[in-house]
Design a protein around this motif. Structure first.
Motif, PDB file in Angstrom:
ATOM      1  N   GLY A  53       0.943  -1.077   0.069  1.00 56.04           N
ATOM      2  CA  GLY A  53       0.035   0.095   0.051  1.00 56.04           C
ATOM      3  C   GLY A  53       1.035   1.326   0.000  1.00 56.04           C
ATOM      4  O   GLY A  53       1.988   1.097   0.084  1.00 56.04           O
ATOM      5  N   LYS A  54       0.186   2.377   0.018  1.00 57.10           N
ATOM      6  CA  LYS A  54       0.970   3.741   0.045  1.00 57.10           C
ATOM      7  C   LYS A  54       0.792   4.229   1.393  1.00 57.10           C
ATOM      8  O   LYS A  54      -0.103   4.112   2.204  1.00 57.10           O
ATOM      9  N   GLY A  55       1.706   5.289   1.605  1.00 49.21           N
ATOM     10  CA  GLY A  55       1.951   5.958   2.844  1.00 49.21           C
ATOM     11  C   GLY A  55       0.988   7.007   3.036  1.00 49.21           C
ATOM     12  O   GLY A  55       0.801   7.846   1.975  1.00 49.21           O
ATOM     13  N   PRO A  56       0.098   7.093   3.593  1.00 53.37           N
ATOM     14  CA  PRO A  56      -1.047   7.791   3.586  1.00 53.37           C
ATOM     15  C   PRO A  56      -0.817   9.492   4.185  1.00 53.37           C
ATOM     16  O   PRO A  56      -0.267   9.569   5.194  1.00 53.37           O
ATOM     17  N   SER A  57      -1.852  10.216   3.828  1.00 53.46           N
ATOM     18  CA  SER A  57      -2.087  11.447   4.542  1.00 53.46           C
ATOM     19  C   SER A  57      -3.091  11.335   5.468  1.00 53.46           C
ATOM     20  O   SER A  57      -4.300  11.520   4.809  1.00 53.46           O
ATOM     21  N   TYR A  58      -3.158  11.248   6.736  1.00 53.33           N
ATOM     22  CA  TYR A  58      -4.084  11.134   7.546  1.00 53.33           C
ATOM     23  C   TYR A  58      -5.049  12.333   7.737  1.00 53.33           C
ATOM     24  O   TYR A  58      -4.581  13.594   7.674  1.00 53.33           O
ATOM     25  N   ALA A  59      -6.269  12.306   8.022  1.00 57.60           N
ATOM     26  CA  ALA A  59      -7.328  13.204   8.125  1.00 57.60           C
ATOM     27  C   ALA A  59      -8.349  12.662   9.513  1.00 57.60           C
ATOM     28  O   ALA A  59      -8.462  11.380   9.517  1.00 57.60           O
ATOM     29  N   ASP A  60      -8.962  13.531  10.134  1.00 63.85           N
ATOM     30  CA  ASP A  60      -9.913  13.189  11.202  1.00 63.85           C
ATOM     31  C   ASP A  60     -11.145  12.591  10.493  1.00 63.85           C
ATOM     32  O   ASP A  60     -11.845  11.845  11.161  1.00 63.85           O
TER      33      ASP A  60
END
Length: 616
Positions: free
Chosen positions: A136-143
């Protein structure tokens, strides 16, 4: 029907007779092979590992992927034809641009094949049975957001838990190609980190939600084969044993602290392929037997818990016995020693009971009325008067400091009845000195004088071999007014082992750190070993834990003023000596029980491993 009979019936239904026997004939071994869990690391909180049932699960999986769990059906389409059809389908997908053309892999040599396969099965690479294999890909997390990202936390052996997934930034979705969005039937294989790498699950249903995987998870999209069968193969010991960096055919790279399952290892991994119909039969049988293993596990745990509760009730009956009933209750336990104390937990409970009975005055016979009336009998009250007179003399001679007076002990403060001739006393009344080690940060050296901290003290065990060293100059500074001597008591004042005590049983000269308390009993009236028994008993440890200053036992510390105010049940001198001798005798018996148990468990573990090896 019992779980054992269910497993017997299920195992006999279609399983090779020899291998069914491995499951059925050794049911007692599978359920009785138990070992203690490691004290370190995270876990469920359970203190035991049902090793035998764990190995039974491994045996079921290994038999399954070797074609030994269900019978072959000669009318099934052979795997060779299945593979040809999958190859044609994959070529069409490549032609249509729906999947990328895979890199050609060399043919599988006979010496590469891990084991012989049944007729109708074939070996192939994981790549040949998948339309997509990718980390998978390294994500940019969000709430919050519209897409969740699966992490390793979501993938447990117990199942897939989407509730652990976090959201990714909606603005980052443009960087995700269509194939990165997970589909029902995808295999999710944890690919990073010791203790995490290797866990695998099948995503059964996305329920219409858009989900992606992070960079620590490998996604495998099977083509034309059962995802659940592939999961069985990866979960079986043959593959899981290779998720170790020191395995000769390791699938991972990196150190033992941080290992990685590379995509290339997954692509080239060899896989035994049964006919498709047999794959479904294997998965059904595995699920059936694993459900029965769950029941067997629950039954075994319930039996262990019931046994421990029985032990607890019987030992509590000793503690709560009136004098007239004690011997009858003790006889009831001693008559069933071999069946009661068969686990480490039960033996530990027995040890704690022995210590508690000792300090309550129930472990050894009390002095008879005639003995108490004899001129040489000295009750505890007289001992305390003699100690007080000696302390007053030492204070007058300026050899010790005068204690801060403590209030008189009231009847309400006394925790339990004590025998005639005993007395309750404050700890400071029994010691000429109660102090701790140096409060200065020690300056350690490679060699020099031993410097002891709380880690050198365990119940009844002084372990100077774990000490560090300080220079002669600092040693002289650290021992000022607090020099430990043979026969003194060391007491842990901090950490999870708070309240653990040991008598100094060596003439070694050493300094101590502030984490360690130092108690110097009045030697002509108080046996140091009796005080150590009291401190290590549930009653003494209870005083330590209740009186800890701080947020909790592991974070707090045991203040010296609290130690001085411990309320000790204090027997006459002859009884102190008799109690110490009886405790030593009974603890030796407990240690023998533990050793026999350990030897028996090791034999069972080896036998379990031998059965597993014999049938795979």
């Amino acid at each position: 029907m019992s779980v054992e009979k269910l497993i017997t019936a299920s195992a006999m239904d279609g399983v090779n007779v020899d291998h069914a026997g491995a499951i059925i004939d050794h049911i007692d071994i599978w359920t009785s092979a138990i070992q203690a869990k490691s004290a370190s690391g995270r876990g469920s909180g359970k203190k035991i590992d049902l090793y035998g049932i764990k190995k039974l699960r491994e045996l079921i999986l290994e038999l399954a992927v070797r074609g030994k769990l269900v019978p072959q059906d000669p009318t099934d389409e052979p795997a060779s034809e299945l593979l040809e059809r999958i190859a044609a389908e994959k070529a069409q997908l490549v032609k249509e641009g729906k999947v990328k053309k895979p890199k050609a892999l060399p043919e599988i040599g006979e010496d590469e094949k891990p084991f012989a396969l049944p007729e109708g099965w074939e070996w192939c690479h994981f790549q040949s049975l998948s339309s997509y294999i990718q980390r998978g890909k390294g994500p940019s997390y969000a709430d919050c957001g519209v897409v969740k990202v699966v992490s390793q936390k979501c993938i447990q052996w117990s199942g897939f838990d989407i509730s652990q997934a976090r959201f990714i930034e909606d603005s980052s979705l443009g960087g995700y190609q269509e194939e990165r969005f997970l589909q029902s039937g995808d295999l999710l294989w944890n690919s990073t980190g010791t203790g995490t790498v290797g866990r695998i699950n099948v995503l059964k249903d996305t329920l219409g939600a858009k989900i992606v995987a992070d960079s620590h998870v490998t996604v495998i999209r099977p083509l034309g084969v059962s995802s659940d069968f592939l999961k069985c193969y990866v979960a079986a010991p043959g593959i899981q044993s290779r998720i170790e960096p020191d395995h000769e055919k390791s699938l991972v790279s990196g150190s033992t602290k941080q290992v990685e399952l590379n995509t290339s290892s997954v692509l080239t991994l060899l896989l035994p392929v049964p006919p498709l119909e047999e794959q479904h039969r294997i998965v059904a049988k595995v699920e059936e037997l694993m459900a029965l293993c769950d029941q067997l596990e629950q039954q075994t745990e319930a039996s262990i818990e019931a046994h421990q509760q029985l032990v607890t009730v019987l030992l509590d009956s000793l503690i709560n016995s009136a004098a007239d009933d004690f011997m009858a209750n003790w006889a009831r336990i001693s008559d069933h020693f071999d069946t009661l104390f068969t686990t480490e937990a039960s033996i530990d409970a027995l040890k704690q009971t022995i210590l508690q009975l000792a300090v309550m005055g129930k472990l050894v016979p009390q002095a008879s009325r005639e003995a108490r009336n004899s001129p040489d009998y000295e009750p505890a009250a007289k001992l305390l008067e003699r100690i007080a007179a000696e302390k007053a003399r030492l204070v007058k001679e300026k050899k010790i400091k005068k204690d801060k007076p403590l209030p008189a002990i009231t009847e309400d403060e006394k925790p339990f009845p004590i025998p005639e001739g005993w007395a309750f006393a404050y700890m400071q009344d029994l010691c000429s000195l109660i102090t701790d080690g140096t409060h200065q940060t020690p300056k350690y050296t490679d060699r020099g004088r031993p410097f002891v901290s709380a880690q050198c003290v365990k119940p009844f065990r002084f372990m100077p071999e774990f000490c560090r060293y300080v220079s002669e100059e600092h040693y002289q500074l650290y021992i000022k007014s607090r020099k430990p001597e043979f026969g003194d008591i060391l007491l842990s004042r901090v950490g999870a082992g708070i309240g653990e005590a040991a008598v100094i049983d060596t003439d070694l000269e050493f300094a101590i750190y502030v984490s360690t308390g130092l108690l110097k009993p009045h030697r002509n009236a108080v046996y140091s070993k009796y005080l150590a028994i009291w401190l290590n008993s549930p009653i003494g440890r209870g005083f330590s834990e209740r009186n800890t200053l701080g947020k909790g036992v592991s974070q707090g510390n045991l203040n010296l003023s609290l130690i001085r105010s411990f309320l000790v049940s204090f027997p006459p001198q002859k009884e102190q000596k008799a109690i110490v001798a009886k405790v030593d005798e009974l603890m030796a018996i407990c240690d023998q029980l533990k050793q026999r148990l350990s030897d028996s468990q090791q034999t069972q573990l080896k036998l379990t491993d031998a059965i597993l090896e014999q049938h795979v």
